[in-house]
Design an enzyme around this catalytic site. Structure first.
Site, short mmCIF file in Angstrom:
data_model
loop_
_atom_site.label_atom_id
_atom_site.label_comp_id
_atom_site.label_asym_id
_atom_site.label_seq_id
_atom_site.Cartn_x
_atom_site.Cartn_y
_atom_site.Cartn_z
N LYS A 137 0.83 -1.21 0.00
CA LYS A 137 0.00 0.00 0.00
C LYS A 137 0.86 1.26 0.00
O LYS A 137 0.61 2.19 -0.77
CB LYS A 137 -0.92 0.02 1.23
CG LYS A 137 -1.89 1.20 1.22
CD LYS A 137 -2.52 1.43 2.58
CE LYS A 137 -1.60 2.22 3.46
NZ LYS A 137 -2.24 2.70 4.70
N ASP A 155 -6.61 0.96 1.66
CA ASP A 155 -6.60 1.12 3.12
C ASP A 155 -7.95 0.68 3.66
O ASP A 155 -8.75 0.06 2.94
CB ASP A 155 -6.27 2.57 3.50
CG ASP A 155 -7.42 3.53 3.21
OD1 ASP A 155 -8.39 3.14 2.51
OD2 ASP A 155 -7.37 4.68 3.68
#
Length: 231
Positions: A137, A155
């Site tokens: 991420k 997220d």
């Protein structure tokens, strides 16, 4: 052809579709709702964005932004941060929680940038993920927001909205990413994965919140299979 955003009326007055929300329509409506979407982590270069993103784990962007001016004021580049005493970095980062752990990560990150990349942030997925504290991420955030690649950074907000929109049933971030990318491609949505992710995050923070989604104020309500019943 773009679809007009629905009028905002109480969610109970709409009948939500049973299937997944059309990704092209969602993308267009979120673009109109959040036209200036960008990462909310303050930064001036790729190094600052990388460090701020690492620090943002398990805390808010606002809290990170409250400390990074002092952090980068004292240690403005990889060379300076790599040479910083960890206890001093930890003291500055203490308000975020886990100060010693965060300090060890960012000092180690700066040292690895110097050792392996001449102090430059690499525009390479594998190289970024090999750095201390950097996962998929974080690498996607940096490569998307700074280097301009179309990448979805998953997220908690992106995962939650993707499930509510019927795009995935997964909870694992990599599986969510794959499902959303496939849905976007299947529905012919605009090829703006980075912006779509940023807009989903903003929408998750402001409207489609975890505990009390405001379906009555949501521009996606008549597309979303979870409108009025989101958990």
């Amino acid at each position: 052809m773009s679809q007009a955003a629905p009028r905002r009326t109480p969610a109970g007055s709409r009948t939500a579709p049973r299937g997944a929300a059309d990704a092209a329509a969602v993308s267009l409506r979120l673009a109109a709702e959040h036209p200036g979407a960008r990462t909310e982590l303050d930064h001036r270069d790729a190094f600052e964005l990388l460090v701020a993103t690492v620090l943002s784990a398990q805390t808010t962007d606002a809290r990170v932004n409250s400390l990074t001016p002092a952090l980068f004021g004292r240690w403005p580049d990889p060379a300076a941060l790599a040479a910083a005493p960890e206890e001093e970095v930890a003291a500055l980062l203490r308000p975020l929680g886990m100060g010693p752990t965060r300090a060890r990560r960012v000092v180690g990150l700066a040292a690895a940038l110097l050792r392996d990349h001449g102090g430059e942030v690499p525009d390479d997925q594998a190289a970024l993920e090999a750095l201390p504290g950097v996962g998929r991420k974080t690498a996607h955030v940096v490569r998307g927001a700074w280097f301009g690649h179309e990448l979805l950074a998953v997220d908690t907000h992106v995962g939650r909205l993707a499930r509510r929109l019927g795009w995935t049933a997964a909870t694992d971030p990599r599986a969510v990413e794959e499902d959303v990318v496939a849905r976007v491609a299947a529905d012919g949505a605009p090829g703006e994965l980075t912006l779509l992710g940023l807009r989903l995050i903003l929408h998750g923070r402001r409207v489609c919140t975890a505990r009390a989604p405001r379906c009555e104020d949501c521009v996606l309500a008549n597309l979303c299979p979870s409108a009025g019943v989101a958990a």
